[in-house]
Scaffold this motif. Sequence first.
Motif, mmCIF file in Angstrom:
data_model
loop_
_atom_site.group_PDB
_atom_site.id
_atom_site.type_symbol
_atom_site.label_atom_id
_atom_site.label_comp_id
_atom_site.label_asym_id
_atom_site.label_seq_id
_atom_site.Cartn_x
_atom_site.Cartn_y
_atom_site.Cartn_z
ATOM 1 N N LEU A 219 0.841 -1.187 0.000
ATOM 2 C CA LEU A 219 0.000 0.000 0.000
ATOM 3 C C LEU A 219 0.878 1.239 0.000
ATOM 4 O O LEU A 219 1.725 1.407 0.876
ATOM 5 C CB LEU A 219 -0.930 0.012 1.212
ATOM 6 C CG LEU A 219 -1.798 1.263 1.372
ATOM 7 C CD1 LEU A 219 -2.737 1.416 0.179
ATOM 8 C CD2 LEU A 219 -2.577 1.223 2.674
ATOM 9 N N HIS A 220 0.680 2.094 -1.000
ATOM 10 C CA HIS A 220 1.444 3.333 -1.112
ATOM 11 C C HIS A 220 0.456 4.496 -1.144
ATOM 12 O O HIS A 220 -0.541 4.441 -1.866
ATOM 13 C CB HIS A 220 2.302 3.347 -2.383
ATOM 14 C CG HIS A 220 3.223 2.179 -2.497
ATOM 15 N ND1 HIS A 220 4.577 2.281 -2.285
ATOM 16 C CD2 HIS A 220 2.984 0.871 -2.782
ATOM 17 C CE1 HIS A 220 5.138 1.090 -2.449
ATOM 18 N NE2 HIS A 220 4.183 0.226 -2.751
ATOM 19 N N ILE A 221 0.731 5.530 -0.356
ATOM 20 C CA ILE A 221 -0.139 6.702 -0.278
ATOM 21 C C ILE A 221 0.657 7.898 -0.779
ATOM 22 O O ILE A 221 1.690 8.247 -0.210
ATOM 23 C CB ILE A 221 -0.614 6.939 1.162
ATOM 24 C CG1 ILE A 221 -1.289 5.685 1.712
ATOM 25 C CG2 ILE A 221 -1.569 8.133 1.226
ATOM 26 C CD1 ILE A 221 -1.512 5.716 3.201
ATOM 27 N N LEU A 222 0.183 8.509 -1.840
ATOM 28 C CA LEU A 222 0.885 9.636 -2.460
ATOM 29 C C LEU A 222 0.032 10.897 -2.343
ATOM 30 O O LEU A 222 -1.077 10.961 -2.868
ATOM 31 C CB LEU A 222 1.182 9.350 -3.930
ATOM 32 C CG LEU A 222 1.712 10.518 -4.763
ATOM 33 C CD1 LEU A 222 3.047 11.003 -4.214
ATOM 34 C CD2 LEU A 222 1.860 10.123 -6.226
ATOM 35 N N VAL A 223 0.538 11.885 -1.632
ATOM 36 C CA VAL A 223 -0.096 13.202 -1.552
ATOM 37 C C VAL A 223 0.598 14.102 -2.564
ATOM 38 O O VAL A 223 1.771 14.451 -2.405
ATOM 39 C CB VAL A 223 0.020 13.789 -0.134
ATOM 40 C CG1 VAL A 223 -0.641 15.162 -0.070
ATOM 41 C CG2 VAL A 223 -0.613 12.858 0.888
ATOM 42 N N TYR A 224 -0.123 14.473 -3.611
ATOM 43 C CA TYR A 224 0.476 15.278 -4.680
ATOM 44 C C TYR A 224 0.503 16.741 -4.248
ATOM 45 O O TYR A 224 -0.517 17.329 -3.898
ATOM 46 C CB TYR A 224 -0.327 15.118 -5.965
ATOM 47 C CG TYR A 224 0.320 15.778 -7.158
ATOM 48 C CD1 TYR A 224 1.598 15.415 -7.557
ATOM 49 C CD2 TYR A 224 -0.351 16.758 -7.891
ATOM 50 C CE1 TYR A 224 2.197 16.004 -8.651
ATOM 51 C CE2 TYR A 224 0.250 17.351 -8.990
ATOM 52 C CZ TYR A 224 1.519 16.971 -9.361
ATOM 53 O OH TYR A 224 2.118 17.555 -10.448
ATOM 54 N N VAL B 132 -3.426 7.691 -5.007
ATOM 55 C CA VAL B 132 -2.961 9.036 -5.351
ATOM 56 C C VAL B 132 -4.032 10.035 -4.931
ATOM 57 O O VAL B 132 -5.202 9.913 -5.311
ATOM 58 C CB VAL B 132 -2.678 9.158 -6.865
ATOM 59 C CG1 VAL B 132 -2.252 10.576 -7.208
ATOM 60 C CG2 VAL B 132 -1.603 8.165 -7.277
ATOM 61 N N LEU B 133 -3.630 11.028 -4.170
ATOM 62 C CA LEU B 133 -4.540 12.068 -3.687
ATOM 63 C C LEU B 133 -4.126 13.398 -4.288
ATOM 64 O O LEU B 133 -2.997 13.862 -4.075
ATOM 65 C CB LEU B 133 -4.511 12.134 -2.155
ATOM 66 C CG LEU B 133 -5.000 10.876 -1.440
ATOM 67 C CD1 LEU B 133 -4.477 10.826 -0.019
ATOM 68 C CD2 LEU B 133 -6.515 10.817 -1.439
#
Length: 428
Positions: free
Chosen positions: A230-235, A341-342
């Motif tokens: 699980l990877h969480i990316l805040v752009y 991706v957020l």
Amino acid sequence: MSTFAGRLINTALILAFGSLFVWYGGKSALFLFVITLLIGVSGVLIHACGPRYINIRRSMQSNRMLSGETIHVRVELEFESRIPLLWIVLCENTPAGVHRKCFFPGMKRQFTYQYQLSSLRRGIYEWDNGRLYWGDIFGWNTISAETSGGTSLIVVPSVTVTEYGESYVTTSTVAGEGQLSEQRSLQGSRGHEFRDYQHGDPMKRIHWKSTAKTGRLQTFVPETMESPSLHILVYEGQAGYGQSWDDSSDHPAFERAVSMAARWIHQADMDSIPYQLWSSDREGLAYQQTHKFGEMQSSSDLEQSLDRLALARINQSSQGGAGMMNRMMLEQMSTGSRVVVLSGRMDANLHQWVLDAVNLGIQVEVQLTETAGTNLTDVSSAESKLPVTQSQSVVWLEQLQHCGVQIYNVADHPIPPVGKVVVTDVGA
């Protein structure tokens, strides 16, 4: 009134009443001369023998708080003084503004009081140096000394109360048909599943069915894998947020993205699912925080992740988005990994990065926080109502959907309201 102005007025009055008494005499002139002289002498004593070795201690129930909440601060003031003091005023430069507290000490040298800070936005704050004032009854001789600051407070993104304790990420809007639960089941179905409880094991890892069967407390042990799934990316690229925005205020779409990332982190922590949090540092370079499979997550892991979100900001530089969206991030992920991706909306850098991830066999889920009321499948209607940049974003989204990317509109997802930042005295 400043100390210099007060002393100047006092000196002028002493000279005036002294000259009046010498020239004309009389009891009234003598009385006024003596009074102003005593005030001047008291000012010298207040300056020479006033508070020294000022010590301030601040204590809070925690050095972390959720944005929008209220935290109580207990202040202990201690100093030394060789003369009785008529009054003192302590001014604290708190993250929520200046707080003033007045005391009438006499011979007392220790004081304790409290105030509360409300509705702070996420971020890392620090108390600035304040000042302690004291003087005479007229204010002509007012002295001050600097007091120490340096106390730190971290305000992390908050989550809504209704979601807390149940699920920070709902399957209908963002979770993608319960993939987190499925992943948790797969994770627990391999390797050594259970072992006897050991001191320090978290309660959330206890397997109650096995405990009931064996009669001994059993805890779940996940299989160790090479990399998180699980990877969480805040752009943080500026092009990913198109709504009008004043730098002095919070960007609503970005704050929603950060809040959603906090929900994902909380959910992963509750389900004992390792994760990676991706954001960027102030130079726009990629930053990775990892919790690997087989490593037991602690409260410090969760705090570090939330602290990183507390520092998240929209990167104002033109290369901010391109700096963090590099292929090196993707090469570190194993095939079949899942990325959330957020972002406010899709931009060129993010679009290309998602396509590269899909080509590498990575499952990508995009959650947009700035597309309320936009039909992602009706490009013609969108082009007639939206600016060109937003229309292009819709085209990119349609292309990603055809590639199998899950896209969710979370622009209407509620975020905890934050009121006016205030500091309020609550007494001793």
